[in-house]
Design an enzyme around this catalytic site. Structure first.
Site: not given
Ligand code: SAJ
Length: 432
Positions: A216, A270
């Site tokens: 995780k 996360c």
């Molecule tokens: N972000 C960027 N650039 C990107 C992708 C995301 O700046 O290309 C930013 C987003 O705007 C946000 C942050 O990163 O601020 C996180 O967003 P996210 O969509 O990547 O992830 P979360 O936090 O919504 O969910 C993550 C997911 N983990 C992964 O993709 C490895 C999800 O599957 C997990 O279940 C979740 O964390 C968790 O609960 O741990």
């Protein structure tokens, strides 16, 4: 185990616990959902929800009214206990597992022979073992994995099975995603897998609890590191005067390159948190993971400085920040870099700062206190002021080039790609 005969007790009715409880209840099991917040319990008992998540409202209403989901403020006897409570970071970036231990303590008195206890909260490696030790201490009348006496099978099985769902797609991903099921013993893993297979369509793969805990953390650290690469690249491109979005689009045409998107930083509970659990466990080894966190955290400072410079260059223009949530199309403000930036701007520029945020009814106190006000998107577009895109909500993506004509644009998300970067009068180079 048949779905409709099982009684499940889910401790923690937040972003993960509530959708999980509702989904399991919708498959026929009776679910007791527990939360220490009386307001949350009252809301759910009423068939309503306290978080925004696609399709969750209808599902919760259905299972509450059919009495399949019962909201309570203390645990009750069940066959399976699931713990889905927060594991925050302390001020000095250390994992705090107090809520997990408190949740384990709260179920101890209700455990009976044959029970399965599953931890879903993102946790530092070794947390499941700690739960096991705690329960063994509190319930010396039962046997636990590692504490068995004459039989191989403990009275209570314990497993770690991390959630890995994406906010906004939780109900879909709860069913479709593969699950990693880490048992304290191989027998515990089999029991936990049999349970998840009742409602998960993805593959449920058995492993050890410690490995599942690390998996995780690894998933989120991997994403954080990849976003850090994109964020660092955007700083480099700004420095040398090249459009980062075009560079990424073109580089991603290489069959083995897949750069993520730069932004104002990384938020949410996360990805902005979990990599620190790895750094805490192995501070000398986790150099790249630590640096990635630092790169992503520092992006908000950079965006703040650029907006300040724009304000100084165009003092006659109104400033509108588009979005304060941590990512697109959610209402979650936890660890939001957009919110952090707007707070700092409001603190330094007060009523000059306006915010458009379709997912939040009232601006948080920290913004309102400094005179920032919430306005509608149309009003912001009519003003031809400075538009700072901080969140890539669909409503912002849909704004046409013609509609934003005349505004000075700073687009940190690249949704209005290939708009020439907004010049900052007379300060070129200072920002670099
Ligand atoms: N972000 C960027 N650039 C990107 C992708 C995301 O700046 O290309 C930013 C987003 O705007 C946000 C942050 O990163 O601020 C996180 O967003 P996210 O969509 O990547 O992830 P979360 O936090 O919504 O969910 C993550 C997911 N983990 C992964 O993709 C490895 C999800 O599957 C997990 O279940 C979740 O964390 C968790 O609960 O741990």
């Amino acid at each position: 185990m048949r779905r409709k005969d099982i009684r499940v007790c889910v401790v923690g009715l937040g972003y993960i616990g509530l959708p999980t409880a509702a989904l399991i209840a919708s498959r026929g099991a009776t679910v007791v959902g527990v939360d220490i917040d009386d307001e949350v319990v009252a809301t759910i008992a009423d068939g309503r929800i306290h978080i925004a998540e696609a399709d969750l409202d209808g599902l919760v209403q259905k299972v509450v009214f059919s009495k399949k989901l019962l909201a309570r403020n203390t645990p009750e006897q069940a066959d399976v206990f699931m713990i889905a409570v927060p594991t925050p970071l302390s001020g000095n970036k250390k994992p705090v597992i107090d809520h997990v231990l408190a949740a384990a303590e709260s179920i101890a008195a209700h455990l009976t022979k044959g029970n399965l206890v599953i931890l879903e909260s993102t946790s530092p490696v070794g947390t499941t073992e700690q739960i096991c030790d705690l329960l063994a201490e509190l319930r010396s009348d039962l046997t636990f994995p590692g504490y068995e006496t004459d039989s191989d099978e403990p009275d209570v099985s314990i497993a770690y099975c991390p959630e890995r769902v994406l906010p906004g797609r939780i109900l879909i991903e709860l069913v479709q995603n593969d699950r990693c099921v880490g048992g304290m013993t191989p027998g515990c893993a089999v029991k936990a897998r049999n349970f998840y297979e009742l409602f998960v369509r993805g593959k449920c793969i058995e492993t050890t609890a410690r490995t599942a805990e690390m998996v995780k953390l690894t998933e989120n650290a991997f994403r954080d590191t990849n976003i850090a690469f994109a964020n660092e690249l955007s700083l480099i491109c700004d420095h040398v005067g090249i459009d980062a979005w075009e560079v990424i689009e073109l580089a991603n045409r290489h069959p083995r390159v897949e750069i993520l998107k730069p932004g104002p930083g990384v938020g949410g509970h996360c990805i902005a948190v979990d990599p620190w659990f790895i750094v805490d466990a192995a501070p000398h080894q986790a150099r790249l993971i630590r640096t990635s966190r630092e790169v992503n955290d520092s992006k908000a400072d950079y965006v703040f400085s650029r907006v300040r410079a724009l304000i100084d260059s165009y003092p006659e223009r109104k400033v509108t920040c588009l979005g304060i949530t941590f990512k697109a199309n959610v209402d979650d403000l936890r660890e939001s870099p957009a919110l952090e930036i707007v707070e700092r701007l409001a603190k330094s520029c007060g009523s000059l700062i306006q915010v458009v945020e379709p997912f939040v009814e009232d601006l948080p106190q920290a913004l309102a206190r400094h005179g920032a006000r919430k306005i509608e998107l149309d009003e912001a577009l009519d003003q031809s002021g400075i538009l700072v895109v901080l969140v890539d909500h669909d409503a912002f993506r849909r704004v046409s080039t013609a509609r934003r004509n005349g505004a000075i644009v700073y687009d940190t998300r690249g949704i209005w790609q290939h708009t020439p970067p907004a010049p900052t009068r007379g300060i070129a180079g200072q920002l670099a």
